[in-house]
Design an enzyme around this catalytic site. Structure first.
Site, short mmCIF file in Angstrom:
data_model
loop_
_atom_site.label_atom_id
_atom_site.label_comp_id
_atom_site.label_asym_id
_atom_site.label_seq_id
_atom_site.Cartn_x
_atom_site.Cartn_y
_atom_site.Cartn_z
CB SER A 34 -29.54 -14.28 -61.93
OG SER A 34 -29.82 -15.38 -62.78
CE LYS A 85 -21.19 -21.40 -62.80
NZ LYS A 85 -20.94 -21.20 -64.24
CG ASP A 122 -21.73 -23.12 -67.70
OD1 ASP A 122 -22.90 -22.70 -67.83
OD2 ASP A 122 -20.99 -22.81 -66.74
N GLY A 150 -10.59 -19.34 -67.64
CA GLY A 150 -11.35 -19.35 -66.39
C GLY A 150 -12.38 -20.47 -66.39
CB ALA A 152 -16.90 -19.46 -69.06
N GLY A 266 -23.22 -14.51 -76.48
CA GLY A 266 -23.42 -15.58 -75.50
C GLY A 266 -24.84 -15.82 -75.05
N1 NAP Z 1 -23.08 -17.02 -72.04
C1 NAP Z 1 -23.03 -17.74 -70.94
O1 NAP Z 1 -23.91 -18.56 -70.66
C2 NAP Z 1 -21.84 -17.58 -70.02
C3 NAP Z 1 -21.57 -18.57 -69.04
C4 NAP Z 1 -20.45 -18.40 -68.21
C5 NAP Z 1 -19.65 -17.28 -68.36
N2 NAP Z 1 -19.95 -16.35 -69.32
C6 NAP Z 1 -19.06 -15.18 -69.49
O2 NAP Z 1 -17.75 -15.67 -69.74
C7 NAP Z 1 -16.79 -14.76 -69.20
C8 NAP Z 1 -15.77 -15.51 -68.36
O3 NAP Z 1 -16.43 -16.06 -67.23
P1 NAP Z 1 -15.66 -17.00 -66.19
O4 NAP Z 1 -16.66 -17.49 -65.24
O5 NAP Z 1 -14.81 -17.98 -66.94
O6 NAP Z 1 -14.70 -15.94 -65.47
P2 NAP Z 1 -13.30 -16.23 -64.73
O7 NAP Z 1 -13.24 -17.62 -64.23
O8 NAP Z 1 -13.14 -15.10 -63.77
O9 NAP Z 1 -12.19 -16.09 -65.89
C9 NAP Z 1 -11.93 -14.82 -66.47
C10 NAP Z 1 -11.00 -14.98 -67.67
O10 NAP Z 1 -10.80 -13.67 -68.25
C11 NAP Z 1 -9.41 -13.36 -68.24
N3 NAP Z 1 -9.24 -11.92 -67.98
C12 NAP Z 1 -9.88 -11.19 -67.04
N4 NAP Z 1 -9.46 -9.91 -67.09
C13 NAP Z 1 -8.50 -9.86 -68.07
C14 NAP Z 1 -7.69 -8.82 -68.58
N5 NAP Z 1 -7.74 -7.56 -68.10
N6 NAP Z 1 -6.84 -9.11 -69.59
C15 NAP Z 1 -6.77 -10.37 -70.11
N7 NAP Z 1 -7.53 -11.41 -69.64
C16 NAP Z 1 -8.38 -11.15 -68.63
C17 NAP Z 1 -8.82 -14.19 -67.13
O11 NAP Z 1 -7.43 -14.33 -67.35
P3 NAP Z 1 -6.44 -14.73 -66.14
O12 NAP Z 1 -6.52 -16.21 -66.00
O13 NAP Z 1 -5.11 -14.25 -66.62
O14 NAP Z 1 -6.93 -13.99 -64.92
C18 NAP Z 1 -9.61 -15.50 -67.31
O15 NAP Z 1 -9.09 -16.23 -68.40
C19 NAP Z 1 -17.56 -13.71 -68.43
O16 NAP Z 1 -17.67 -12.55 -69.21
C20 NAP Z 1 -18.93 -14.33 -68.24
O17 NAP Z 1 -19.95 -13.35 -68.20
C21 NAP Z 1 -21.01 -16.49 -70.14
#
Ligand code: NAP
Length: 303
Positions: A34, A85, A122, A150, A152, A266
């Protein structure tokens, strides 16, 4: 800060640990990667606040004990990250409307009476960063295309809907996009949100989008990852493309920049969601520039 107690210097921050230091931290599993400790400790040091922020690795089986321990140990609060979370939700005494709607807590505030308030910063972080990055834009953001459904994506779709934009959600698993839209509509009945299949709906949705947001994890591994996009679908100079990923320049942002769009990564969302937590714990305005600088240092000044 008292002078009689022993004090320990934290490298790079000039942050002192005293006998009265208030504790904050991030609960996750794993959590060693982190960037939040660097960001928050730099902010505490910059304002001369007697607070410290520590990583708190907690396995899923011990999350209940850990959260109750925050109160017993006198923590001011904590951030919560993957995978905890949703799990901390029933452990809170109160929830903010957004944390309740998303069924996910990323910030715990320990109130003076020892009760726990769960919030989710977020969506706030995303909107605060977006607004600062597009401050000079001439036209309004009205139509948004969100890739991913997902955790986020849920937070940013809620925040974008609250701001009155029209949102189309595209996801690999269509049922998850539909469920996200239902969740947001239940919490915000005036929300204009719709779910669409990937990639068939992209050309039409992209053509009318002012803002495209990648909230999938595709791009986390840079060029090694597939695009969450159809490369035959063009970007325009009047579009903003925002990728939630902050550790690498993603293939999507490279493609969008080549197409002339304004691109945003991000990092700013990470800063602003942390800034909101900081303000909830300390009651002080967060030094956002200091937090950005700490993250730039941690990520090798790539930004
Ligand atoms: N900048 C920031 O402050 C911040 C904060 C939070 C998160 N993030 C980033 O946001 C991203 C998502 O985080 P999250 O917590 O929402 O993750 P999550 O809940 O695991 O959701 C992942 C998302 O990506 C999709 N996905 C994963 N692999 C895929 C693939 N091979 N092909 C197509 N779609 C795919 C998933 O689709 P399915 O539903 O089909 O599985 C889902 O929509 C991460 O990269 C994280 O680092 C950034």
């Amino acid at each position: 800060m008292t002078t009689n107690n022993p004090q320990y210097l934290i490298p790079n921050t000039r942050l002192l640990i005293t006998g009265a230091t208030r504790l904050t931290g991030v609960i996750g599993w794993p959590v060693g990667h982190s960037l939040s400790p660097a960001m928050h400790n730099a902010a505490f040091a910059a304002l001369g606040l007697d607070y410290v922020y520590v990583p708190l690795p907690v396995p899923p089986t011990r999350i209940g004990e850990a959260v109750r321990g925050l109160v017993a140990l006198g923590f001011a609060g904590a951030n919560v990250t993957v995978p905890h979370k949703p799990a901390v939700l029933p452990l809170m005494d109160d929830l903010t409307p957004i944390a309740r709607a998303l069924a996910a807590v990323n910030t715990i505030i320990v109130r003076p009476d020892g009760s726990l308030l769960g919030d989710n910063t977020d969506g706030y972080g995303f909107m605060a960063d977006l607004q600062s990055q597009i401050a000079n834009r001439k036209s309004q953001i009205e139509q948004v295309l969100v890739l991913g459904a997902g955790g986020a994506a849920r937070a940013i779709v809620y925040a974008l809907a609250e701001a009155g934009t029209t949102i189309a959600v595209v996801n690999r698993t269509p049922a998850r996009a539909a469920e996200l839209c239902q969740t947001v509509r239940r919490a915000l009945p005036a929300a204009v949100v719709s779910a669409h299949p990937f990639p068939d709906a992209l050309p039409e949705l992209a053509a009318r989008a002012d803002l495209i947001v990648n909230a999938t994890s595709l791009g986390l591994h840079g060029d090694a990852d597939a695009l969450p996009w159809n490369p035959a679908v063009p970007f325009r100079a009047d579009q903003v493309v925002y990728d939630l990923i902050y550790n690498v320049e993603t293939p999507l942002l490279k493609l969008a920049a080549a197409g002339g769009a304004q691109v945003i990564d991000g990092l700013g969302m990470l800063v602003h969601q942390g800034a909101r937590s900081f303000e909830l714990w300390t009651g002080q305005k967060a030094p956002v520039d200091v937090m950005f600088e700490a993250l730039r240092r941690e990520t090798g000044n790539r930004y």
